[in-house]
Design a protein around this motif. Structure first.
Motif: not given
Length: 349
Positions: A220-239
């Motif tokens: 029942g727990v989810g995640l709020s809408p967001h974009i991973d901060t651009h300055s924090a990470f490079e292009d590819c994000i794997f989950s």
């Protein structure tokens, strides 16, 4: 137990201005479990102004709470005494407080029905890719067993572990000067397999992943809408999804600009949701999701707070526990992507 939902008062409400309040509830930012302050400790401080009925998470960040008083006059006294001032009894943190109101159950029954796709190609979002069965069922159990031998950090509604660099939820960024060490050995097979991921056409240096966040989501727990901060990470994000399925929704807002974490609220997302494109993807257990390019930089990703999901007319109950491994490369230079309206690097220059 379902937590009550609180929202910001409407502009016409007396509780939203400087007049006599009519709300017993306060939204308090810059304190919470993520910065080492328990709800009990927060409640004890605010109880000096009147009876506190409860302290609740305001969102998933762990740095914002709702303090609910038994009467509005106690709330008014606490706001006037504590807002904008360092609080010695809460580690000297400066609290940012405003009134909040309890949203009735009938108001929360919003139709969030977005058609759910089973394939990334159905969504037609550039840079979004999903690989089912990225790990085997045996490997899944080994990975879950491995993280369960490590200490967890408690947030408001879920638990996390950080490797390589700690992700700071208050700023939605990482401290590049505070490296925690190498990624744990149990993710080495995943890293090797990622190098064989199809659709990868990136600078190899950007795939030298050095940050891992493990999230554990109860049913029942989810995640709020967001974009991973651009300055924090490079292009590819794997989950990587383990232990159970979920629905991930993607939102492209028509008039969004980057906002600092301290100024972004659930209410902002609700107000903007009428002017966005929504698409949804089913993430089965053991699947690996890649966000890159437009999918990473311009689309919010969101996990609805549901216990039951509807996929192609089939009702799917979420498992008691879902664990995700999010792997990223920490960025050590400003972002210069093609989406400046969502980019903190380009908004701040």
């Amino acid at each position: 137990m379902v937590q009550p939902r609180f929202v910001r008062p409407s502009p016409s409400s007396p509780s939203s201005g400087t007049g006599e309040p009519n709300s017993s509830n306060l939204y308090v930012a810059n304190c919470g479990p993520a910065v080492g302050l328990s709800h009990d400790a927060i409640g004890a401080v605010f109880s000096a102004f009147g009876e506190v009925k409860g302290v609740f998470p305001a969102d998933e960040s762990g740095v914002r709470v709702i303090v609910s008083f038994a009467d509005p006059f106690s709330a008014k006294s606490a706001l006037e005494a504590l807002s904008g001032r360092p609080c010695p009894d809460l580690d000297g943190r400066t609290l940012h407080i405003r009134y909040s109101v309890l949203q009735l159950p009938s108001q929360t029954q919003v139709n969030e029905c977005v058609p759910v796709s089973l394939s990334d190609s159905d969504l037609n979002i550039p840079g979004l890719f999903l690989l089912p069965d990225f790990v085997t069922a045996e490997e899944e159990q080994q990975l879950l067993a491995a993280v369960d031998t490590q200490p967890w950090i408690d947030l408001a509604k879920r638990r996390v572990q950080h490797y390589g660099y700690e992700f700071c939820y208050g700023t939605r960024n990482v401290d590049t000067k505070n490296r925690l060490g190498e990624l744990p050995p149990f993710v080495s097979p995943i890293l090797q397999r990622i190098s064989l991921f199809p659709n990868l056409d990136y600078d190899p240096a950007s795939l030298n992943l050095d940050q891992l966040t493990v999230n554990e989501y109860p049913c029942g727990v989810g995640l709020s809408p967001h974009i991973d901060t651009h300055s924090a990470f490079e292009d590819c994000i794997f989950s990587l999804s383990l232990g159970g399925p979920c629905i991930m929704e993607f939102r492209r807002y028509s008039a969004s600009t980057w906002k600092a974490a301290s100024t972004t609220t659930d209410d902002d997302e609700k107000q903007d949701s009428s002017t966005c494109i929504k698409k949804a993807l089913y993430l089965p257990p053991r699947s690996m999701l890649l966000l890159s390019g437009e999918a990473r930089y311009a689309w919010n990703h969101y996990i609805p707070h549901h216990k039951i999901d509807k996929v192609k007319d089939k009702v799917i109950r979420r498992s008691p526990r879902r664990v995700s491994f999010t792997l990223r490369k920490v960025r050590n230079h400003p972002c210069r992507c093609e989406f400046p309206q969502y980019c903190d690097s380009q908004q701040q220059t």
